[in-house]
Design an enzyme around this catalytic site. Structure first.
Site, PDB file in Angstrom:
ATOM      1  N   ASP A 103       0.797  -1.230   0.000  1.00  0.00           N
ATOM      2  CA  ASP A 103       0.000   0.000   0.000  1.00  0.00           C
ATOM      3  C   ASP A 103       0.831   1.282   0.000  1.00  0.00           C
ATOM      4  OD1 ASP A 103       0.978  -0.311   2.546  1.00  0.00           O
ATOM      5  OD2 ASP A 103      -0.873   0.260   3.558  1.00  0.00           O
ATOM      6  N   GLU A 104       2.130   1.204  -0.287  1.00  0.00           N
ATOM      7  CA  GLU A 104       2.915   2.433  -0.352  1.00  0.00           C
ATOM      8  C   GLU A 104       4.094   2.259  -1.303  1.00  0.00           C
ATOM      9  OE1 GLU A 104       5.463   3.696   2.899  1.00  0.00           O
ATOM     10  OE2 GLU A 104       5.057   1.808   3.944  1.00  0.00           O
TER      11      GLU A 104
END
Length: 357
Positions: A103-104
């Site tokens: 998610d990053e």
């Protein structure tokens, strides 16, 4: 001057669950193992965070803090599908993408954006594209190096967008609380607090020799980042030697059952990071730091290359039994990783074990 964007999805797992189940929107949602099974919080919605719930917390503790929370078992396949959509948008902008987890990611948009203001506009458009494509919000930070871009993305969550220019960096870092410095863990923060270092301004007063004595090589990194210096490049998905995740515990732990739960959780995180980077591993290792700061590692070969979360977790638990961890040797940090990596595309389907369950 480089132009770096750091993108971090907001409460990713919980946000996906709220997207799929509209009745959960606005409610405290905790994604992780059930409290009855001594599970651990993987992530939680911002509604739950208001009650003090955070990732890596025992689910039983989270339930006490927020009794009306909705607990959901993670659906990693679903999260991976959404992540793939988001990652595709990253690569539409630049080939210089360094995924840090599901998610990053860091994006180097120096070739695309002549100025940091152009990079800020690009990040804003990317946030909107992610929202349009997935229905989810992301926070983004823009700066001239990775540390400041990461710090900027954490500054205004959720759905925040922050630019830190070279002119703004000194004052921003001087005022930044020490616990907000990415890379300084809870143990490091505690150590710095004992010598009355509370913010960047205080940290800047420590010499390289003092920081190295306190933290080893990491101390020299701290000396640089508090001055806005970070020469690390955005690394392409190419040739990492290992993929790992580690966790500094909020309190020393001598309970082997809790350690096993944490190791399995970290094993799943390693599997997701390896999948994001496109690698499988031949070997699993664990890292433990005891309460006296002694660090031990143990490793073992797998029967075949794997990126299977449960298999990595089970191997990590086996390795735990080869240490002295327990009531007589409580630990303050646990880590799990895979090494001897092979690109997943070079492994036959018969060999490959690859799941997120």
């Amino acid at each position: 001057m480089r132009k770096i964007i750091h993108v971090d999805m907001d409460a990713f797992f919980a946000s996906v669950e709220q997207l799929d189940r509209p009745e959960l929107r606005g409610k405290p949602v905790i994604v992780g193992g059930a409290p009855q099974r001594r599970g651990v919080v993987s992530t939680c919605s911002y509604e739950a965070r208001k009650y003090g719930v955070h990732s890596a917390m025992p689910s039983s503790t989270a339930l006490r803090l927020c009794p009306h929370a909705v607990f959901i078992e993670p659906d990693h396949r679903r999260y991976q599908r959404v992540s793939a959509v988001i990652r595709q948008e990253f690569f539409r902008l630049t080939p210089l993408v360094e995924p840090m987890s599901i998610d990053e990611a860091y994006l180097d948009v120096s070739a695309l954006c002549p100025t940091l203001e152009d990079a800020l506009s690009t990040a804003e458009k990317l946030q909107q594209t992610i929202l349009d494509k997935t229905g989810l919000t992301a926070s983004a930070g823009v700066s001239f190096n990775k540390f400041l871009a990461k710090t900027a993305s954490d500054h205004r969550k959720p759905h925040g967008l922050t630019l830190i220019t070279p002119e703004e960096a000194p004052a921003f870092l001087d005022a930044l609380p020490i616990e907000k410095f990415y890379g300084i863990g809870k143990v490091g923060v505690k150590k710095l607090h004992t010598i009355n270092v509370r913010c960047g301004r205080d940290l800047k007063e420590l010499s390289p020799a003092v920081l190295k004595a306190l933290f080893g090589k990491a101390g020299l990194f701290y000396y640089g980042i508090v001055r806005g210096v970070d020469e690390r490049q955005v690394e392409l998905e190419g040739d990492p030697k290992s993929i790992s995740r580690e966790l500094t515990l909020p309190r020393d732990c001598g309970n082997l059952r809790e350690m096993r739960i944490l190791l399995r959780m970290l094993g799943r995180k390693v599997a997701r990071r390896a999948a994001a980077k496109g690698f499988v591993g031949n070997s699993v290792f664990i890292k433990l730091k005891y309460t006296d700061f002694q660090t031990v590692t143990r490793s073992m070969m797998l029967s075949k290359p794997s990126c299977d979360g449960p298999e990595i977790g089970n191997a990590a638990v086996t390795l735990l039994s080869r240490t002295e961890a327990g009531n007589n040797h409580p630990v303050r940090l646990v880590g799990v990783g895979i090494s001897q990596l092979i690109p997943a595309g070079e492994v036959s389907m018969e060999q490959l074990q690859f799941s997120f369950s």
